[in-house]
Write an enzyme that holds these catalytic residues in place. Structure first.
Site, PDB file in Angstrom:
ATOM      1  N   LYS A 157       0.890  -1.158   0.000  1.00  0.00           N
ATOM      2  CA  LYS A 157       0.000   0.000   0.000  1.00  0.00           C
ATOM      3  C   LYS A 157       0.934   1.215   0.000  1.00  0.00           C
ATOM      4  CE  LYS A 157      -4.151   1.760   2.300  1.00  0.00           C
ATOM      5  NZ  LYS A 157      -5.073   1.798   1.165  1.00  0.00           N
TER       6      LYS A 157
HETATM    7  N1  PPE Z   1      -7.845  -1.808  -2.865  1.00  0.00           N
HETATM    8  C1  PPE Z   1      -7.361  -0.545  -2.860  1.00  0.00           C
HETATM    9  C2  PPE Z   1      -6.755  -0.014  -4.098  1.00  0.00           C
HETATM   10  C3  PPE Z   1      -7.443   0.206  -1.681  1.00  0.00           C
HETATM   11  O1  PPE Z   1      -6.952   1.441  -1.672  1.00  0.00           O
HETATM   12  C4  PPE Z   1      -8.047  -0.329  -0.522  1.00  0.00           C
HETATM   13  C5  PPE Z   1      -8.139   0.464   0.734  1.00  0.00           C
HETATM   14  C6  PPE Z   1      -8.536  -1.647  -0.586  1.00  0.00           C
HETATM   15  C7  PPE Z   1      -8.416  -2.350  -1.767  1.00  0.00           C
HETATM   16  C8  PPE Z   1      -9.149  -2.322   0.609  1.00  0.00           C
HETATM   17  O2  PPE Z   1      -8.189  -2.581   1.595  1.00  0.00           O
HETATM   18  P1  PPE Z   1      -8.555  -2.696   3.140  1.00  0.00           P
HETATM   19  O3  PPE Z   1      -8.828  -1.310   3.624  1.00  0.00           O
HETATM   20  O4  PPE Z   1      -7.388  -3.330   3.756  1.00  0.00           O
HETATM   21  O5  PPE Z   1      -9.771  -3.544   3.230  1.00  0.00           O
HETATM   22  N2  PPE Z   1      -8.277   1.851   0.602  1.00  0.00           N
HETATM   23  C9  PPE Z   1      -8.056   2.700   1.750  1.00  0.00           C
HETATM   24  C10 PPE Z   1      -7.787   4.143   1.397  1.00  0.00           C
HETATM   25  C11 PPE Z   1      -8.765   4.885   0.596  1.00  0.00           C
HETATM   26  C12 PPE Z   1      -8.447   6.350   0.467  1.00  0.00           C
HETATM   27  O6  PPE Z   1      -7.443   6.851   0.997  1.00  0.00           O
HETATM   28  O7  PPE Z   1      -9.239   7.047  -0.188  1.00  0.00           O
HETATM   29  C13 PPE Z   1      -9.137   2.532   2.805  1.00  0.00           C
HETATM   30  O8  PPE Z   1     -10.172   1.945   2.552  1.00  0.00           O
HETATM   31  O9  PPE Z   1      -8.915   2.984   3.923  1.00  0.00           O
END
Ligand code: PPE
Length: 308
Positions: A157
């Site tokens: 990330k």
């Molecule tokens: N794919 C991407 C590209 C992504 O950015 C996120 C989180 C996910 C999948 C899901 O990951 P998780 O949060 O671990 O379930 N995106 C973060 C940031 C979004 C933003 O800054 O705008 C979030 O959901 O916090």
């Protein structure tokens, strides 16, 4: 963004307005940072941070993939997160830990730059709107491809990766859609700009497997485990855009987006399905402490988490 009192910066709690960096910071010039998005929820037993340790472990992995040595351990950052929540006095907030190559040398190679670590926290409501959570959102397949595994490690990330997401979501928003879905160069469904993607067909749940240029989402992992516990079959495999168009249901999930139904993809009407709503309810009940079934994921300040 609603300002809060303090920001945790390299081990100190500083006033919101004093959390500054130099314009010569490496991470600003080259996107050389890693970050997390974490939610803390108000529960009957106090504020619980959802899967905090797993998020911080992913931060550590992201740093490793960028060749960045974090000057703080997962334990340090877990304590710092709880401390920040307490000092800002918010029962519910979004946490944003970020680590980046700092001010030292300028030039693409990051060797020799210090690493700065910061944690911000602020209240962040429904990512795709309250309405989106209930009635679903409209998404558009992006003309931008998702970064490939040999372009930038998608498992990280990393801040620079989000240029890919920014271009896609901006394009989608300008075209009147709430979100973008990115495909890989080979045409497989990858991620939304900030979410993982799921499809339901004939009672079976599908989601792209981890090698399909997706971020290994913690919400994705949570939803898979909840769905399996509820008796659903979950298959992780490559999906193509036709799978989205022909789905009985589709949804996106992420820390910010939680579980958001995809009611339309490229103007193909999917509506909001019952499986999606069942998983959404189970997820929200879990994070908010209304269900004890998956209580192991809620991390409270005074208790260390059960190791997963
Ligand atoms: N794919 C991407 C590209 C992504 O950015 C996120 C989180 C996910 C999948 C899901 O990951 P998780 O949060 O671990 O379930 N995106 C973060 C940031 C979004 C933003 O800054 O705008 C979030 O959901 O916090």
């Amino acid at each position: 963004m609603r300002e809060t009192e303090k920001i945790w910066m390299n081990g100190d709690l500083v006033a919101w307005d004093d959390a500054r960096i130099h314009v010569g910071t490496h991470g600003l010039h080259y996107g050389s940072g890693v970050f997390e998005g974490i939610r803390a929820y108000e529960t009957p037993n106090g504020t619980a941070v959802f899967r905090l340790t797993d998020h911080l472990k992913r931060l550590e992995n992201s740093a490793k993939l960028l060749g960045m040595l974090l000057p703080f351990s997962v334990d340090d950052l877990r304590a710092a997160s709880h401390e920040l929540i307490a000092v800002n006095g918010l029962p519910e907030c979004y946490l944003r830990p970020i680590a980046f190559f700092g001010y030292g040398e300028l030039g693409v190679s990051a060797i020799g730059n210090p690493v700065d670590v910061v944690i911000m926290s602020w209240p962040w409501g429904a990512y795709l709107g309250e309405e989106g959570l209930k009635k679903g959102i409209r998404a558009k397949i992006s003309s931008w491809q998702r970064i490939g595994p040999n372009v930038i490690p998608h498992v990280a990330k990393a801040t620079g990766v989000y240029l890919n997401s920014m271009l896609a979501v901006t394009e989608a928003n300008r075209a009147g859609y709430e979100e973008a879905i990115l495909l890989t160069a080979e045409g497989y469904v990858a991620d939304g700009s900030g979410e993982n993607v799921f499809v339901v067909k004939d009672g079976v749940i599908y989601t792209p497997d981890l090698s399909t240029s997706i971020l290994p989402g913690i919400t994705r992992d949570t939803v898979i485990q909840i769905a399996q516990d509820l008796g659903y079959r979950v298959i992780e495999k490559s999906l193509i855009r036709s799978d989205l168009y022909l789905a009985d249901e589709a949804f996106m999930c992420g820390t910010a987006a939680e579980v958001t139904p995809l009611r339309e993809v490229d103007d193909v009407e999917l509506g909001v399905g019952t499986v999606t709503l069942e998983l959404q309810a189970a997820y929200l009940d879990t994070v908010r402490g209304r269900s004890e079934r998956w209580a192991q994921w809620r991390e409270y300040a005074e208790r260390t988490p059960a190791e997963a």
